[in-house]
Write an enzyme that holds these catalytic residues in place. Structure first.
Site, mmCIF file in Angstrom:
data_model
loop_
_atom_site.group_PDB
_atom_site.id
_atom_site.type_symbol
_atom_site.label_atom_id
_atom_site.label_comp_id
_atom_site.label_asym_id
_atom_site.label_seq_id
_atom_site.Cartn_x
_atom_site.Cartn_y
_atom_site.Cartn_z
ATOM 1 N N PHE A 128 -18.627 -80.435 -124.762
ATOM 2 C CA PHE A 128 -18.430 -81.364 -123.648
ATOM 3 C C PHE A 128 -18.249 -82.785 -124.197
ATOM 4 C CE2 PHE A 128 -19.662 -83.569 -119.729
ATOM 5 C CZ PHE A 128 -19.081 -82.765 -118.770
ATOM 6 N N ASP A 209 -27.396 -78.004 -126.279
ATOM 7 C CA ASP A 209 -27.064 -78.463 -124.933
ATOM 8 C C ASP A 209 -27.028 -77.233 -124.037
ATOM 9 O OD1 ASP A 209 -25.673 -79.032 -122.570
ATOM 10 O OD2 ASP A 209 -24.458 -80.598 -123.515
ATOM 11 N N TYR A 234 -28.469 -79.815 -112.153
ATOM 12 C CA TYR A 234 -27.639 -79.813 -110.934
ATOM 13 C C TYR A 234 -26.592 -78.701 -110.918
ATOM 14 C CZ TYR A 234 -24.834 -82.855 -114.061
ATOM 15 O OH TYR A 234 -24.159 -83.395 -115.137
ATOM 16 N N LYS A 235 -26.450 -77.990 -112.017
ATOM 17 C CA LYS A 235 -25.451 -76.901 -112.050
ATOM 18 C C LYS A 235 -26.107 -75.615 -111.535
ATOM 19 C CE LYS A 235 -22.641 -79.312 -115.388
ATOM 20 N NZ LYS A 235 -22.449 -79.678 -116.780
ATOM 21 N N ARG A 384 -12.010 -72.147 -113.361
ATOM 22 C CA ARG A 384 -13.325 -71.536 -113.603
ATOM 23 C C ARG A 384 -13.857 -70.972 -112.287
ATOM 24 N NH1 ARG A 384 -17.163 -75.706 -116.746
ATOM 25 N NH2 ARG A 384 -16.798 -76.797 -114.787
HETATM 26 C C1 LIG Z 1 -22.343 -81.007 -117.200
HETATM 27 C C2 LIG Z 1 -22.493 -81.218 -118.632
HETATM 28 C C3 LIG Z 1 -22.899 -82.463 -119.151
HETATM 29 C C4 LIG Z 1 -23.093 -83.620 -118.216
HETATM 30 O O1 LIG Z 1 -23.905 -84.620 -118.691
HETATM 31 P P1 LIG Z 1 -24.563 -85.659 -117.670
HETATM 32 O O2 LIG Z 1 -25.238 -86.629 -118.521
HETATM 33 O O3 LIG Z 1 -25.478 -84.876 -116.770
HETATM 34 O O4 LIG Z 1 -23.449 -86.264 -116.868
HETATM 35 C C5 LIG Z 1 -23.089 -82.571 -120.513
HETATM 36 N N1 LIG Z 1 -22.882 -81.516 -121.343
HETATM 37 C C6 LIG Z 1 -22.464 -80.317 -120.857
HETATM 38 C C7 LIG Z 1 -22.236 -79.171 -121.795
HETATM 39 C C8 LIG Z 1 -22.252 -80.143 -119.517
HETATM 40 O O5 LIG Z 1 -21.823 -78.974 -119.052
#
Ligand SMILES: *Cc1c(COP(=O)(O)O)cnc(C)c1O
Length: 424
Positions: A128, A209, A234-235, A384
């Site tokens: 990400f 992560d 939140y996911k 997705r």
């Molecule tokens: C959703 C997601 C993030 C988001 O980071 P935030 O700090 O919550 O905005 C980071 N890494 C991954 C792998 C994600 O899927």
């Protein structure tokens, strides 16, 4: 072997032991939500605990910190205990605090200790973007050039990472490794125990992560010996847009000085001494920084309760049944339409969503939305689809793929422009 009829999937739904949880969520009135891997839906329990905390504020003002229905002063610790079983940590190894990216900054600031030849951070080329931005800025803060000190292992096909390649890159110049548990595009699960063992054999710390795996698959971070992890709630955990994130620090690192210190990282009995010398908490709580976002924590109380009730094994079992059936349906119904399933077929490597690749993906997503089906799109060519164990059904999966077939058969997507929207 498989039965591709609506009657069959309705039968599967009748036999589903988690079926009753669907009624706990606010589902779209007309349509099907398949985006729980980006933002999970609101549940009635999450709504209730949020409203209770709001009432505490209304009725108690400052006393909500200690005397509310859910005292705010201990809310992060209370939620950590609910988060811990989901990632396989001891309650004291987990903290609900910050956000994914902020927690990554905190953990790298605390655990990246360049020493002699070991000055590099190892990551991957598919992760990400926010993680990469954070790692680069952490290197820059130490006066290290990211082009030299950030090593990103490539993927042979742009979809999957190969553990052997990652291990081969664990040289004696690497001080720290940061990898995803589940890749956000393809949904590939990395072999975390194997990577952790390999890193430790080479004297390297490793963190994960877990944004795409928490609430989706079981973890054993403590037993695997993972050094640290961080994730968003939140996911798959349905804690609400931008809700507070989570972090895990293995017990053996308790006592490590937090790289980014703040008063909420203090021992709770010392915090209000207001001393200018910090006494950090003796557990993962030390990595908190400032006052928690209480109204953003509150919905997690209700949301996480369900995960603890059901358990990750049952969630994983249904999730795999949903994605496996979805894959079979795609092969059966969409074969002539040029889709490529860019997710692992092996269930041991598959997270909780499927990634469907197609050159017209952006406008196919728009056509799905016209039919009140909510997927998500990842540029340049990925749709997705996340059938979520707690609130989606086999019938949802069936109806989504049948609709997709109709969109393709009738070229309905041609009515839309093939470009992404701002939030995709
Ligand atoms: C959703 C997601 C993030 C988001 O980071 P935030 O700090 O919550 O905005 C980071 N890494 C991954 C792998 C994600 O899927």
């Amino acid at each position: 072997m498989n039965d591709f009829t609506r009657a069959y999937v309705q039968q599967l739904d009748k036999q589903d032991p988690l079926a009753s949880y669907r009624e706990e969520f606010y589902l779209p009135e007309h349509g099907i939500y398949m985006d729980g891997n980006s933002l999970g839906l609101l549940s009635k329990r999450a709504e209730r605990t949020l409203l209770e905390s709001l009432a505490d504020w209304r009725e108690l003002g400052i006393d909500g910190w200690m005397s509310g229905r859910h005292p705010w002063f201990n809310l992060s610790e209370e939620l950590a205990a609910l988060n811990a079983p989901l990632i396989g940590g001891k309650p004291e190894e987990v903290m609900v605090t910050g956000s994914t990216t902020v927690n990554l900054h905190q953990l790298v600031a605390s655990f990246f200790k360049p020493d002699g030849k070991r000055t590099k951070i190892l990551a991957d080329a598919l992760t990400f973007p926010s993680d990469i931005y954070a790692l680069k800025s952490q290197l820059e803060l130490r006066g290290l050039d990211p082009s030299e000190h950030l090593v990103q292992v490539d993927s042979p096909d742009g979809r999957f990472l190969v553990e052997d390649d990652l291990i081969a890159a664990m040289t004696d110049e690497i001080a720290l490794i940061v990898l995803p548990t589940v890749l956000y595009r393809s949904g590939q699960i990395l072999d975390m125990p194997r990577l952790t063992k390999a890193a430790h054999e080479r004297g390297i710390l490793i963190g994960f992560d877990a944004c795409h795996s928490v609430g989706a698959i079981p973890h054993d971070f403590h037993d695997w010996g993972v050094d640290f992890a961080y994730w968003c709630n939140y996911k798959h955990l349905n804690g609400g847009p931008g809700t507070v994130g989570g972090l895990f620090v293995h017990k053996r690192h308790f006592g490590t000085t937090p790289g980014l210190a703040g008063w909420f990282g203090s021992r709770k009995d010392k915090q209000f001494d207001m001393d200018h010398t910090m006494t950090p908490a003796e557990h993962a709580g030390a990595f908190q920084i400032g006052t928690p976002h209480v109204m953003s924590l509150a919905p997690q109380l209700g949301a996480l309760e369900m995960f603890n009730e059901v358990g990750m094994e049952a969630i994983r079992q249904k999730s795999l049944a949903l994605t496996t059936y979805m894959m079979d349906l795609i092969e059966e119904m969409l074969a002539p339409h040029g889709f490529f399933i860019g997710s692992p077929t092996d269930t041991r490597q598959r997270g909780a969503h499927l990634s469907l690749e197609h050159p017209e993906a952006a406008r196919i997503c728009k056509a799905l939305k016209k039919h009140h089906i909510i997927p998500d799109f990842r540029a340049p060519n990925i749709i997705r689809l996340a059938p979520v164990a707690l609130y989606n059904t086999f019938t949802d999966v069936y109806d989504v793929i049948v609709t997709l077939k109709q969109i393709m058969d009738n070229k309905e997507y041609e009515a839309f422009e093939n470009v992404r929207e701002v939030v995709a």
